[in-house]
Design a protein around this motif. Structure first.
Motif, mmCIF file in Angstrom:
data_model
loop_
_atom_site.group_PDB
_atom_site.id
_atom_site.type_symbol
_atom_site.label_atom_id
_atom_site.label_comp_id
_atom_site.label_asym_id
_atom_site.label_seq_id
_atom_site.Cartn_x
_atom_site.Cartn_y
_atom_site.Cartn_z
ATOM 1 N N PHE A 68 19.953 10.041 67.991
ATOM 2 C CA PHE A 68 18.955 11.099 67.811
ATOM 3 C C PHE A 68 18.172 11.233 69.110
ATOM 4 O O PHE A 68 17.855 10.229 69.750
ATOM 5 N N LEU A 69 17.843 12.493 69.487
ATOM 6 C CA LEU A 69 17.177 12.746 70.762
ATOM 7 C C LEU A 69 15.974 13.655 70.575
ATOM 8 O O LEU A 69 15.999 14.590 69.759
ATOM 9 N N VAL A 70 14.920 13.405 71.356
ATOM 10 C CA VAL A 70 13.758 14.282 71.450
ATOM 11 C C VAL A 70 13.616 14.681 72.911
ATOM 12 O O VAL A 70 13.688 13.823 73.800
ATOM 13 N N GLU A 71 13.435 15.964 73.166
ATOM 14 C CA GLU A 71 13.379 16.419 74.558
ATOM 15 C C GLU A 71 12.346 17.514 74.743
ATOM 16 O O GLU A 71 11.977 18.224 73.804
ATOM 17 N N THR A 72 11.856 17.632 75.975
ATOM 18 C CA THR A 72 10.928 18.691 76.313
ATOM 19 C C THR A 72 11.178 19.163 77.739
ATOM 20 O O THR A 72 11.572 18.381 78.608
ATOM 21 N N HIS A 73 10.967 20.440 77.968
ATOM 22 C CA HIS A 73 11.017 21.042 79.304
ATOM 23 C C HIS A 73 9.645 21.612 79.601
ATOM 24 O O HIS A 73 9.106 22.400 78.815
ATOM 25 N N GLN A 74 9.058 21.215 80.735
ATOM 26 C CA GLN A 74 7.731 21.658 81.113
ATOM 27 C C GLN A 74 7.797 22.466 82.406
ATOM 28 O O GLN A 74 8.248 21.961 83.428
ATOM 29 N N ASP A 75 7.369 23.728 82.327
ATOM 30 C CA ASP A 75 7.326 24.608 83.492
ATOM 31 C C ASP A 75 5.900 24.606 84.035
ATOM 32 O O ASP A 75 4.968 25.059 83.360
ATOM 33 N N PHE A 76 5.717 24.084 85.252
ATOM 34 C CA PHE A 76 4.366 23.945 85.796
ATOM 35 C C PHE A 76 3.756 25.278 86.210
ATOM 36 O O PHE A 76 2.543 25.431 86.233
ATOM 37 N N GLN A 77 4.603 26.255 86.574
ATOM 38 C CA GLN A 77 4.097 27.544 87.007
ATOM 39 C C GLN A 77 3.766 28.454 85.825
ATOM 40 O O GLN A 77 2.830 29.241 85.888
ATOM 41 N N ASN A 78 4.557 28.360 84.769
ATOM 42 C CA ASN A 78 4.368 29.235 83.612
ATOM 43 C C ASN A 78 4.563 28.413 82.347
ATOM 44 O O ASN A 78 5.685 28.176 81.915
ATOM 45 N N ILE A 86 14.764 18.990 69.537
ATOM 46 C CA ILE A 86 15.400 17.777 69.039
ATOM 47 C C ILE A 86 16.898 18.016 68.992
ATOM 48 O O ILE A 86 17.365 19.154 68.948
ATOM 49 N N SER A 87 17.649 16.947 69.017
ATOM 50 C CA SER A 87 19.099 17.073 68.924
ATOM 51 C C SER A 87 19.689 15.800 68.344
ATOM 52 O O SER A 87 19.023 14.761 68.253
ATOM 53 N N THR A 88 20.924 15.884 67.948
ATOM 54 C CA THR A 88 21.633 14.733 67.429
ATOM 55 C C THR A 88 23.071 14.772 67.914
ATOM 56 O O THR A 88 23.630 15.841 68.171
ATOM 57 N N LYS A 89 23.640 13.586 68.084
ATOM 58 C CA LYS A 89 25.023 13.442 68.540
ATOM 59 C C LYS A 89 25.760 12.514 67.583
ATOM 60 O O LYS A 89 25.245 11.456 67.215
ATOM 61 N N TYR A 90 26.976 12.921 67.207
ATOM 62 C CA TYR A 90 27.797 12.082 66.334
ATOM 63 C C TYR A 90 29.197 11.970 66.920
ATOM 64 O O TYR A 90 29.869 12.986 67.151
ATOM 65 N N ASN A 91 29.622 10.743 67.166
ATOM 66 C CA ASN A 91 30.945 10.499 67.738
ATOM 67 C C ASN A 91 32.019 10.662 66.663
ATOM 68 O O ASN A 91 32.093 9.877 65.720
ATOM 69 N N LEU A 92 32.830 11.707 66.799
ATOM 70 C CA LEU A 92 33.887 11.985 65.832
ATOM 71 C C LEU A 92 35.113 11.118 66.063
ATOM 72 O O LEU A 92 35.743 10.642 65.114
ATOM 73 N N VAL A 93 35.472 10.931 67.350
ATOM 74 C CA VAL A 93 36.685 10.203 67.710
ATOM 75 C C VAL A 93 36.353 9.253 68.847
ATOM 76 O O VAL A 93 35.817 9.675 69.876
ATOM 77 N N ILE A 105 27.635 17.712 68.896
ATOM 78 C CA ILE A 105 26.225 17.740 69.306
ATOM 79 C C ILE A 105 25.539 18.960 68.706
ATOM 80 O O ILE A 105 26.044 20.080 68.819
ATOM 81 N N GLY A 106 24.403 18.743 68.076
ATOM 82 C CA GLY A 106 23.569 19.833 67.584
ATOM 83 C C GLY A 106 22.204 19.777 68.235
ATOM 84 O O GLY A 106 21.577 18.715 68.290
ATOM 85 N N ILE A 107 21.730 20.917 68.759
ATOM 86 C CA ILE A 107 20.463 20.981 69.492
ATOM 87 C C ILE A 107 19.655 22.155 68.963
ATOM 88 O O ILE A 107 20.193 23.241 68.745
#
Length: 220
Positions: A68-78, A86-93, A105-107
């Protein structure tokens, strides 16, 4: 210049070997070890726009095949261009001799207005060369895109790794967006990796480029 780094202070714990997903644009197929946490931050400067931004990613290993992942993108100018997701990854094979690793992967953004469904794959060819790709659907700014990335990595000795990656977005109403990135990773220890890279769009490469350096840290 595009600069990426992670600088974290934590108690000294037992740490397994790190498997960071950066640098590189595509999301890797690797899953963080169960019970582990990987932190990856990026500070970016693009000379053409004279703009700084940062990306922050926390990865949690939930099981052998799931993270499980938590992520953020911060733009300093705007700040209006900043985002959280948030996203999640599941290894199928799992990777085998003739079969690449395949990970679903779902995001999604926190407001559910942008999301992606991707399939990542990785195949190692011996101890020193690997190939990786990510492909799938993205909804961005109310438009549908087909996303694709393809790359390879070569190991030099035990601690240095060189990589190159192409990634692009395709949709019916815009010209394709083509990008190329080159870089190197240095394994400082089993828990710390340094990253260095440079890249550009393939259109107007002289102005649309970046440089980067990174730091990833894993807790077990």
């Amino acid at each position: 210049m595009k600069i990426s780094f992670i600088l974290l202070l934590f108690p000294l714990l037992y740490l397994s070997q790190i498997t960071p997903g950066r640098p590189g644009e595509g999301t890797g197929s690797d899953i963080v070890d169960k019970g582990s946490v990987v932190l990856e931050n990026t500070l970016t400067y693009e000379p053409n726009n004279q703009a700084f931004s940062s990306d922050h990613l926390i990865r949690f290993g939930l099981s052998k095949r799931w993270e499980f992942l938590v992520e953020t993108h911060q733009d300093f100018q705007n700040q209006q261009d900043s985002s959280y997701g948030i996203s999640t990854k599941y290894n199928l094979v799992e990777e085998k001799t003739q079969v690449p690793a395949l990970t679903l992967i779902g995001i999604t953004s926190f407001n559910l207005k942008e999301y992606s469904f991707l399939l990542a794959s990785t195949k190692n060819f011996g101890d020193h060369f690997s190939a990786f790709s990510t492909t799938g659907y993205q909804l961005k700014e109310m438009e549908n895109f087909l996303y694709f990335s393809l790359g390879m990595q070569i190991s030099l000795r035990e601690k240095w790794f060189l990589f190159t990656e192409y990634h692009g977005n395709y949709n019916s109403s815009n010209l394709p967006d083509h990008n190329l990135e080159l870089g190197a990773n240095y394994l400082l220890s089993d828990r710390i990796q340094l990253n260095f890279s440079t890249g550009s769009t393939l259109k107007e490469m002289s102005s649309n480029y970046f440089l980067s350096t990174g730091f990833s840290f894993q807790i077990n």
